[in-house]
Design a protein around this motif. Structure first.
Motif, PDB file in Angstrom:
ATOM      1  N   LEU A 125     -25.326  -7.198  -1.735  1.00 25.96           N
ATOM      2  CA  LEU A 125     -24.840  -6.534  -0.525  1.00 25.96           C
ATOM      3  C   LEU A 125     -23.650  -5.649  -0.869  1.00 25.96           C
ATOM      4  CD1 LEU A 125     -24.603  -9.287   2.278  1.00 25.96           C
ATOM      5  CD2 LEU A 125     -26.278  -7.427   2.116  1.00 25.96           C
ATOM      6  N   PRO A 126     -23.625  -4.413  -0.349  1.00 26.69           N
ATOM      7  CA  PRO A 126     -22.445  -3.570  -0.560  1.00 26.69           C
ATOM      8  C   PRO A 126     -21.269  -4.042   0.302  1.00 26.69           C
ATOM      9  CG  PRO A 126     -24.043  -2.444   0.841  1.00 26.69           C
ATOM     10  CD  PRO A 126     -24.669  -3.754   0.449  1.00 26.69           C
ATOM     11  N   LEU A 127     -20.065  -3.974  -0.250  1.00 26.58           N
ATOM     12  CA  LEU A 127     -18.859  -4.306   0.525  1.00 26.58           C
ATOM     13  C   LEU A 127     -18.449  -3.097   1.373  1.00 26.58           C
ATOM     14  CD1 LEU A 127     -16.822  -6.118  -2.254  1.00 26.58           C
ATOM     15  CD2 LEU A 127     -17.496  -7.157  -0.070  1.00 26.58           C
ATOM     16  N   VAL A 128     -17.906  -3.354   2.548  1.00 30.95           N
ATOM     17  CA  VAL A 128     -17.425  -2.284   3.422  1.00 30.95           C
ATOM     18  C   VAL A 128     -16.326  -1.481   2.721  1.00 30.95           C
ATOM     19  CG1 VAL A 128     -16.120  -1.888   5.561  1.00 30.95           C
ATOM     20  CG2 VAL A 128     -18.082  -3.453   5.561  1.00 30.95           C
ATOM     21  N   HIS A 129     -15.443  -2.198   2.016  1.00 32.27           N
ATOM     22  CA  HIS A 129     -14.346  -1.565   1.276  1.00 32.27           C
ATOM     23  C   HIS A 129     -14.274  -2.263  -0.076  1.00 32.27           C
ATOM     24  CE1 HIS A 129     -10.525   0.616   0.907  1.00 32.27           C
ATOM     25  NE2 HIS A 129      -9.984  -0.485   0.434  1.00 32.27           N
ATOM     26  N   PHE A 130     -13.984  -1.535  -1.126  1.00 35.14           N
ATOM     27  CA  PHE A 130     -13.890  -2.206  -2.436  1.00 35.14           C
ATOM     28  C   PHE A 130     -12.836  -3.301  -2.386  1.00 35.14           C
ATOM     29  CE2 PHE A 130     -10.840   1.371  -2.909  1.00 35.14           C
ATOM     30  CZ  PHE A 130      -9.716   0.685  -3.324  1.00 35.14           C
ATOM     31  N   PHE A 131     -12.964  -4.270  -3.269  1.00 35.02           N
ATOM     32  CA  PHE A 131     -11.994  -5.365  -3.325  1.00 35.02           C
ATOM     33  C   PHE A 131     -11.487  -5.476  -4.753  1.00 35.02           C
ATOM     34  CE2 PHE A 131     -10.588  -9.820  -3.419  1.00 35.02           C
ATOM     35  CZ  PHE A 131      -9.744  -9.799  -2.322  1.00 35.02           C
ATOM     36  N   GLU A 132     -10.160  -5.319  -4.906  1.00 35.53           N
ATOM     37  CA  GLU A 132      -9.588  -5.361  -6.256  1.00 35.53           C
ATOM     38  C   GLU A 132      -8.598  -6.504  -6.393  1.00 35.53           C
ATOM     39  OE1 GLU A 132      -8.289  -1.620  -7.957  1.00 35.53           O
ATOM     40  OE2 GLU A 132      -6.882  -2.662  -9.280  1.00 35.53           O
ATOM     41  N   GLN A 172      -4.785  -1.685  -3.851  1.00 40.26           N
ATOM     42  CA  GLN A 172      -5.300  -0.395  -3.353  1.00 40.26           C
ATOM     43  C   GLN A 172      -4.940   0.725  -4.323  1.00 40.26           C
ATOM     44  OE1 GLN A 172      -7.211  -0.596  -0.555  1.00 40.26           O
ATOM     45  NE2 GLN A 172      -6.725  -2.794  -0.426  1.00 40.26           N
ATOM     46  N   ASP A 173      -5.338   1.935  -3.954  1.00 38.10           N
ATOM     47  CA  ASP A 173      -5.044   3.087  -4.805  1.00 38.10           C
ATOM     48  C   ASP A 173      -3.587   3.537  -4.677  1.00 38.10           C
ATOM     49  OD1 ASP A 173      -7.562   3.281  -5.976  1.00 38.10           O
ATOM     50  OD2 ASP A 173      -8.356   4.416  -4.284  1.00 38.10           O
ATOM     51  N   SER A 174      -2.957   3.195  -3.555  1.00 36.60           N
ATOM     52  CA  SER A 174      -1.563   3.608  -3.355  1.00 36.60           C
ATOM     53  C   SER A 174      -0.898   2.632  -2.381  1.00 36.60           C
ATOM     54  CB  SER A 174      -1.518   5.015  -2.748  1.00 36.60           C
ATOM     55  OG  SER A 174      -2.089   4.974  -1.439  1.00 36.60           O
ATOM     56  N   TYR A 175       0.440   2.635  -2.354  1.00 36.60           N
ATOM     57  CA  TYR A 175       1.159   1.786  -1.401  1.00 36.60           C
ATOM     58  C   TYR A 175       0.897   2.238   0.039  1.00 36.60           C
ATOM     59  CZ  TYR A 175       3.685   0.019  -5.498  1.00 36.60           C
ATOM     60  OH  TYR A 175       4.016  -0.550  -6.710  1.00 36.60           O
ATOM     61  N   GLU A 176       0.652   3.558   0.226  1.00 30.39           N
ATOM     62  CA  GLU A 176       0.345   4.056   1.587  1.00 30.39           C
ATOM     63  C   GLU A 176      -0.970   3.432   2.071  1.00 30.39           C
ATOM     64  OE1 GLU A 176       0.981   6.582  -1.063  1.00 30.39           O
ATOM     65  OE2 GLU A 176       3.002   5.935  -0.499  1.00 30.39           O
ATOM     66  N   GLN A 177      -1.965   3.415   1.161  1.00 32.35           N
ATOM     67  CA  GLN A 177      -3.252   2.827   1.534  1.00 32.35           C
ATOM     68  C   GLN A 177      -3.077   1.328   1.845  1.00 32.35           C
ATOM     69  OE1 GLN A 177      -6.339   2.986  -1.541  1.00 32.35           O
ATOM     70  NE2 GLN A 177      -7.940   3.285  -0.004  1.00 32.35           N
ATOM     71  N   LEU A 178      -2.251   0.662   1.056  1.00 36.25           N
ATOM     72  CA  LEU A 178      -1.979  -0.760   1.296  1.00 36.25           C
ATOM     73  C   LEU A 178      -1.363  -0.948   2.682  1.00 36.25           C
ATOM     74  CD1 LEU A 178      -1.751  -3.702   0.108  1.00 36.25           C
ATOM     75  CD2 LEU A 178       0.564  -3.072  -0.610  1.00 36.25           C
ATOM     76  N   ALA A 179      -0.351  -0.154   2.989  1.00 39.59           N
ATOM     77  CA  ALA A 179       0.344  -0.288   4.277  1.00 39.59           C
ATOM     78  C   ALA A 179      -0.599   0.027   5.439  1.00 39.59           C
ATOM     79  CB  ALA A 179       1.565   0.635   4.304  1.00 39.59           C
ATOM     80  N   ASP A 180      -1.456   1.026   5.272  1.00 45.85           N
ATOM     81  CA  ASP A 180      -2.409   1.365   6.340  1.00 45.85           C
ATOM     82  C   ASP A 180      -3.365   0.213   6.605  1.00 45.85           C
ATOM     83  OD1 ASP A 180      -1.253   3.804   6.593  1.00 45.85           O
ATOM     84  OD2 ASP A 180      -2.835   4.934   5.554  1.00 45.85           O
ATOM     85  N   LYS A 181      -3.841  -0.407   5.535  1.00 46.00           N
ATOM     86  CA  LYS A 181      -4.774  -1.535   5.699  1.00 46.00           C
ATOM     87  C   LYS A 181      -4.080  -2.693   6.406  1.00 46.00           C
ATOM     88  CE  LYS A 181      -8.363  -2.556   3.414  1.00 46.00           C
ATOM     89  NZ  LYS A 181      -9.448  -1.788   3.956  1.00 46.00           N
ATOM     90  N   LYS A 231      -2.905  -9.049  -3.033  1.00 43.13           N
ATOM     91  CA  LYS A 231      -3.186  -9.335  -4.433  1.00 43.13           C
ATOM     92  C   LYS A 231      -2.131  -8.635  -5.277  1.00 43.13           C
ATOM     93  CE  LYS A 231      -7.115 -11.613  -4.163  1.00 43.13           C
ATOM     94  NZ  LYS A 231      -7.275 -12.962  -4.763  1.00 43.13           N
ATOM     95  N   ILE A 232      -1.679  -9.311  -6.323  1.00 40.51           N
ATOM     96  CA  ILE A 232      -0.714  -8.684  -7.230  1.00 40.51           C
ATOM     97  C   ILE A 232      -1.196  -8.767  -8.674  1.00 40.51           C
ATOM     98  CG2 ILE A 232       1.308  -9.045  -5.757  1.00 40.51           C
ATOM     99  CD1 ILE A 232       2.058 -11.432  -7.638  1.00 40.51           C
ATOM    100  N   LYS A 233      -0.633  -7.900  -9.493  1.00 40.00           N
ATOM    101  CA  LYS A 233      -0.853  -7.922 -10.950  1.00 40.00           C
ATOM    102  C   LYS A 233       0.355  -7.212 -11.561  1.00 40.00           C
ATOM    103  CE  LYS A 233      -3.478  -3.596 -11.211  1.00 40.00           C
ATOM    104  NZ  LYS A 233      -4.718  -2.937 -11.616  1.00 40.00           N
ATOM    105  N   PRO A 234       0.566  -7.343 -12.859  1.00 43.41           N
ATOM    106  CA  PRO A 234       1.686  -6.616 -13.463  1.00 43.41           C
ATOM    107  C   PRO A 234       1.549  -5.116 -13.159  1.00 43.41           C
ATOM    108  CG  PRO A 234       0.815  -8.242 -15.005  1.00 43.41           C
ATOM    109  CD  PRO A 234      -0.134  -8.208 -13.834  1.00 43.41           C
TER     110      PRO A 234
END
Ligand code: OSB
Ligand code: MG
Length: 369
Positions: free
Chosen positions: A13-20, A139-148, A163-166
């Motif tokens: 099944l395709p996801l509505v939004h990618f998940f990283e 996400q691709d950017s902090y703006e995208q994160l904040a919007d979500k 989600k976090i990573k170095p």
């Protein structure tokens, strides 16, 4: 209950939004749906093993192999009084909890349907609705994160996990705190750090996070105990807790103050209840994790999360965040107050749209006693 038939379906099944996460970005999920027939009643389960062995060592392919070649022969034609007997009956098979869980959970559904009760009643659930939170990927950017996050808060969700990573950690948390103030917030590292990062992780202490989930290695307990002594923020373990015994060791060595319960990781509902009870006896709260399940696995999760020590909002959210359409109709929805009602029909209590299941199926296997 005599186990008469077992069917496997491999779905994509395709996801509505990618998940990283810290380990990969995914755009779809490939997973197994299990249907077990016991005394003429069907029960359904979902295997949370993914295509890749990056969250855990299991994959959809290993689960298919282990269910088909070892679990099915061990239970077909046998009679069990209760679904709680299935996990112990599979003791000879070491590990492979996700494979075991998918089958065990299908049999819990079948038992509850036979008794005509909601699964939550059989599991010992005590609440009629569960508190819902969301897990927001990298996400691709902090703006995208904040919007979500703005969208999720508007939908009513009661806590945000990022989600976090170095390279995507302290600054991401700072952005969220600056934009959204004191919202209930936590982070999940999916094992991306080592003890050498202790000072860096301690920089998260000033953001008043509910917890930091699985900062260190996927099978580690000891280093988490060391790290917990160096942090004010509570550690929650996810990946490391794959048996009740390890849950006890983690609690008794103060490697965590919170536990994430995922029935797939633990081998099903029975073992999840054991971890729930061990944590409760030690005064350690638990919450229900998620593995991007379809409505089938999600429904199981909702029933399990109705047990009394699930006192923190879990990663169980609305269908529309993941799949459009979901495999169940109607989909799971979150109320404006951030809760999800526990289905009150027999078994998992959701209606599966079998046409959608067939449409998403890549491969099938069907075996009778
Ligand atoms: O670590 O909790 C995790 C998804 C896939 C693998 C591991 C995890 C997750 C999530 C998503 O955090 C939870 C969900 O919304 O289903
Ligand atoms: Mg996690």
């Amino acid at each position: 209950m005599r186990i008469e038939r077992l069917q496997l379906r491999l779905l994509r099944l395709p996801l509505v939004h990618f998940f990283e996460t810290s380990f990969e970005r995914v755009y779809n999920r490939t997973f197994i749906v299990v249907i077990v027939t016991a005394d003429g009643e069907d029960g359904v389960g979902e295997c949370v093993a993914d295509q890749t062995p990056y969250y855990s060592s299991e994959t959809a392919a290993t689960a298919w192999h282990v269910i088909k070649d070892f679990i099915a022969p061990a239970i077909l034609g046998r009679t069990f009084e209760r679904a709680s007997e299935i996990f112990p009956a599979l003791r000879a098979i070491r590990g492979h909890n996700m494979a075991k869980a998918a089958v065990e959970m299908a049999i819990w559904d079948a038992e509850a349907r036979q008794l005509g009760v909601p699964l939550s009643r059989l599991l010992g659930g005590t609440r009629l609705r569960i508190e819902s939170g969301v897990s927001v990927g990298i996400q691709d950017s902090y703006e995208q994160l904040a919007d979500k996050i703005a969208d999720e808060l508007a939908a009513g969700y009661r806590r945000i996990k990022i989600k976090i990573k170095p390279g995507w950690d302290v600054d991401a948390v700072r952005v969220v705190r600056e934009r959204f103030g004191a919202v209930p917030l936590m982070v999940d590292a999916n094992a991306a750090y080592s003890l050498q990062d202790a000072d860096h992780l301690a920089a998260l202490d000033r953001f008043d996070l509910m917890m930091i989930e699985q900062p260190l290695d996927y099978d580690d307990v000891h280093d988490h105990a060391t790290l917990q002594r160096a942090l004010r923020t509570a550690i929650c373990l996810d990946e490391s807790i794959h048996t009740p015994k390890i849950a006890r060791e983690a609690i008794e060595s103060s490697a965590c103050r919170v536990i994430n319960i995922k029935p797939g990781r633990l081998g099903g509902h029975r073992e999840s209840i054991r971890v729930h009870d061990i944590a409760a006896a030690h005064g350690v709260p638990v919450w229900h994790g998620g593995m991007l399940e379809s409505g089938i696995g999600r429904a199981h999760n909702i029933h399990l999360a109705s047990l009394p020590n699930f006192t923190l909002p879990g990663d169980i959210a609305a269908s529309r965040r993941y799949y459009a359409p979901d495999l169940i109709d109607p989909p799971i929805e979150v109320r404006p107050d951030g809760t999800i009602p526990v289905p009150d029909g027999p078994g998992i209590g959701v209606h599966i749209d079998w046409d959608r299941v067939r449409h998403a199926t890549l491969e099938t296997y069907d075996v009778r006693a």
